[in-house]
Design a protein around this motif. Structure first.
Motif, PDB file in Angstrom:
ATOM      1  N   THR A 193      58.030  56.762  82.323  1.00 36.09           N
ATOM      2  CA  THR A 193      56.354  56.255  83.583  1.00 36.09           C
ATOM      3  C   THR A 193      57.109  56.156  84.762  1.00 36.09           C
ATOM      4  N   GLU A 194      57.550  56.230  85.120  1.00 32.48           N
ATOM      5  CA  GLU A 194      58.425  55.560  86.897  1.00 32.48           C
ATOM      6  C   GLU A 194      58.252  53.683  86.988  1.00 32.48           C
ATOM      7  N   LEU A 195      58.749  53.628  86.017  1.00 36.24           N
ATOM      8  CA  LEU A 195      59.071  52.143  85.905  1.00 36.24           C
ATOM      9  C   LEU A 195      59.908  51.472  87.367  1.00 36.24           C
ATOM     10  N   THR A 196      59.928  50.823  88.268  1.00 35.49           N
ATOM     11  CA  THR A 196      61.284  50.225  88.991  1.00 35.49           C
ATOM     12  C   THR A 196      62.233  49.662  88.001  1.00 35.49           C
ATOM     13  N   LEU A 197      62.852  49.216  89.499  1.00 34.03           N
ATOM     14  CA  LEU A 197      64.100  48.224  88.759  1.00 34.03           C
ATOM     15  C   LEU A 197      63.782  47.515  87.716  1.00 34.03           C
ATOM     16  N   ASP A 198      63.120  46.272  88.417  1.00 31.13           N
ATOM     17  CA  ASP A 198      62.761  45.065  87.868  1.00 31.13           C
ATOM     18  C   ASP A 198      62.093  45.038  86.357  1.00 31.13           C
ATOM     19  N   GLU A 199      60.764  46.515  86.080  1.00 29.49           N
ATOM     20  CA  GLU A 199      60.494  47.083  85.116  1.00 29.49           C
ATOM     21  C   GLU A 199      60.785  47.684  83.769  1.00 29.49           C
ATOM     22  N   LEU A 200      62.718  48.078  84.277  1.00 33.70           N
ATOM     23  CA  LEU A 200      63.082  48.768  83.468  1.00 33.70           C
ATOM     24  C   LEU A 200      63.584  48.269  82.446  1.00 33.70           C
ATOM     25  N   PRO A 201      64.121  47.552  82.273  1.00 32.90           N
ATOM     26  CA  PRO A 201      64.734  46.549  81.341  1.00 32.90           C
ATOM     27  C   PRO A 201      63.918  46.992  79.992  1.00 32.90           C
ATOM     28  N   THR A 202      62.694  45.918  80.945  1.00 35.03           N
ATOM     29  CA  THR A 202      61.436  45.844  79.757  1.00 35.03           C
ATOM     30  C   THR A 202      60.911  46.887  78.637  1.00 35.03           C
ATOM     31  N   ALA A 203      60.742  47.907  79.539  1.00 33.98           N
ATOM     32  CA  ALA A 203      60.800  48.678  78.763  1.00 33.98           C
ATOM     33  C   ALA A 203      61.818  49.620  78.093  1.00 33.98           C
ATOM     34  N   LEU A 204      63.167  49.437  78.205  1.00 35.02           N
ATOM     35  CA  LEU A 204      63.233  49.612  77.395  1.00 35.02           C
ATOM     36  C   LEU A 204      64.142  48.467  75.805  1.00 35.02           C
ATOM     37  N   ALA A 205      64.179  47.074  76.085  1.00 34.23           N
ATOM     38  CA  ALA A 205      64.012  46.529  75.350  1.00 34.23           C
ATOM     39  C   ALA A 205      63.235  46.508  73.858  1.00 34.23           C
ATOM     40  N   ALA A 206      61.789  47.541  74.719  1.00 33.39           N
ATOM     41  CA  ALA A 206      60.653  47.596  73.869  1.00 33.39           C
ATOM     42  C   ALA A 206      60.571  48.974  73.170  1.00 33.39           C
ATOM     43  N   ALA A 207      61.805  49.758  73.530  1.00 39.28           N
ATOM     44  CA  ALA A 207      61.966  51.452  72.620  1.00 39.28           C
ATOM     45  C   ALA A 207      61.491  50.722  70.529  1.00 39.28           C
ATOM     46  N   ASP A 208      60.701  51.245  70.172  1.00 38.23           N
ATOM     47  CA  ASP A 208      61.221  51.666  69.006  1.00 38.23           C
ATOM     48  C   ASP A 208      61.982  52.418  68.190  1.00 38.23           C
ATOM     49  N   ARG A 209      62.924  52.966  68.307  1.00 33.18           N
ATOM     50  CA  ARG A 209      64.142  54.002  67.218  1.00 33.18           C
ATOM     51  C   ARG A 209      62.863  54.666  66.504  1.00 33.18           C
ATOM     52  N   ALA A 210      62.507  54.362  65.432  1.00 32.87           N
ATOM     53  CA  ALA A 210      61.885  55.179  64.534  1.00 32.87           C
ATOM     54  C   ALA A 210      60.195  55.815  64.753  1.00 32.87           C
ATOM     55  N   GLU A 211      59.773  54.983  66.124  1.00 30.99           N
ATOM     56  CA  GLU A 211      58.383  55.689  66.552  1.00 30.99           C
ATOM     57  C   GLU A 211      58.352  56.326  67.634  1.00 30.99           C
ATOM     58  N   ALA A 212      59.680  56.277  67.891  1.00 31.96           N
ATOM     59  CA  ALA A 212      59.398  57.567  69.364  1.00 31.96           C
ATOM     60  C   ALA A 212      59.259  58.304  69.314  1.00 31.96           C
ATOM     61  N   PRO A 213      60.364  59.153  67.808  1.00 29.91           N
ATOM     62  CA  PRO A 213      59.688  60.559  67.538  1.00 29.91           C
ATOM     63  C   PRO A 213      58.175  60.873  67.627  1.00 29.91           C
ATOM     64  N   ARG A 214      57.598  60.201  66.839  1.00 31.47           N
ATOM     65  CA  ARG A 214      56.274  60.014  66.428  1.00 31.47           C
ATOM     66  C   ARG A 214      55.477  60.168  67.821  1.00 31.47           C
ATOM     67  N   THR A 215      55.636  59.568  68.390  1.00 28.63           N
ATOM     68  CA  THR A 215      55.631  59.051  70.001  1.00 28.63           C
ATOM     69  C   THR A 215      55.352  60.363  70.459  1.00 28.63           C
ATOM     70  N   ARG A 216      56.520  60.941  70.649  1.00 32.86           N
ATOM     71  CA  ARG A 216      57.012  62.369  71.745  1.00 32.86           C
ATOM     72  C   ARG A 216      55.801  63.269  70.935  1.00 32.86           C
TER      73      ARG A 216
END
Length: 244
Positions: A193-216
């Motif tokens: 998703t081409e995030l910057t160093l300021d944006e990446l921590p929020t994205a990592l924290a928002a990850a949903d382990r159960a939802e990720a494979p379905r989104t993939r």
């Protein structure tokens, strides 16, 4: 540093070019033999080498081969010293790799590869598209520089990988231990998703382990329906929109 890249595809070939251009001693290994390494991969000074020779006396070995083939390197890496940093750039896509029950059941991708190889690995360069890595690298300090997460259980191995990520034109982000690297796997907000160093921590924290494979899988189904090949910018926007 003395670096070997195993695999000369879109990501491995790009890493070989960029790291050799940055002044590193780079060898490229391919299971099909040195003659299978394209000349373009060697244009910045990297050298093609036989696979068994390419892993000897190296500081870093980067694995840029399909996810399901990583375990095939266990024997090749068996004689490699424990202090050699092994970096895994692969991602699991069932429709490409075939189903792997352990990963489908929740095992973290790179933990699975570490288990299969019998040695620790670092997870890096997996969360950026090949096109992003090829065309959007920038010098350190450039405004809007794209960030790449790096996960490892060894602080030293993570530090080494982060330095190399910087050398390839991206801001390295310390993503913690390997068990948390599911946050940078396919289907997560931080993935391609081409995030910057300021944006990446929020994205990592928002990850949903159960939802990720379905989104993939949902994204793969969407891309398969497109009648024209999307641009890099369109792919990134589609990936971002999946999490809004």
């Amino acid at each position: 540093m003395k670096i070997t890249v195993i695999g000369a595809g879109a990501i491995g070939g790009n890493l070989a070019r960029k790291l050799s251009a940055a002044g590193h001693d780079v060898q490229v290994g391919d299971a099909r033999g040195p003659e299978a390494v394209p000349d373009a991969v060697l244009e910045s000074g990297a050298r093609a080498a036989a696979l068994d020779e390419a892993v000897q006396d190296r500081d870093v070995i980067i694995l840029s081969i399909p996810f399901h083939r990583v375990p095939e390197l266990a024997e090749t890496l068996a004689s490699v010293p424990a202090e050699t940093v092994v970096i895994d750039t692969s991602n699991y896509y069932p429709h490409l790799n075939g189903q792997i029950e352990a990963v489908d059941s929740g095992q973290v991708e790179s933990l699975r590869n570490a288990e299969q190889l019998g040695r620790p690995v670092v997870k890096a360069w997996n969360a950026a598209l090949a096109g992003t890595q090829q065309t959007k690298g920038a010098p350190a300090g450039t405004p809007g520089r794209i960030a790449i997460p790096v996960a490892a259980d060894s602080d030293e191995a993570r530090r080494v990988a982060m330095c190399l990520v910087d050398d390839t034109g991206f801001d390295p982000f310390d993503a913690g231990v390997l068990a948390d690297s599911w946050r940078q796997q396919p289907g997560t907000p931080a993935y391609c998703t081409e995030l910057t160093l300021d944006e990446l921590p929020t994205a990592l924290a928002a990850a949903d382990r159960a939802e990720a494979p379905r989104t993939r899988d949902r994204l793969m189904e969407h891309f398969a329906t497109l009648t024209a090949t999307p641009t890099l910018e369109e792919v990134v926007e589609i990936n971002r929109a999946a999490h809004h």
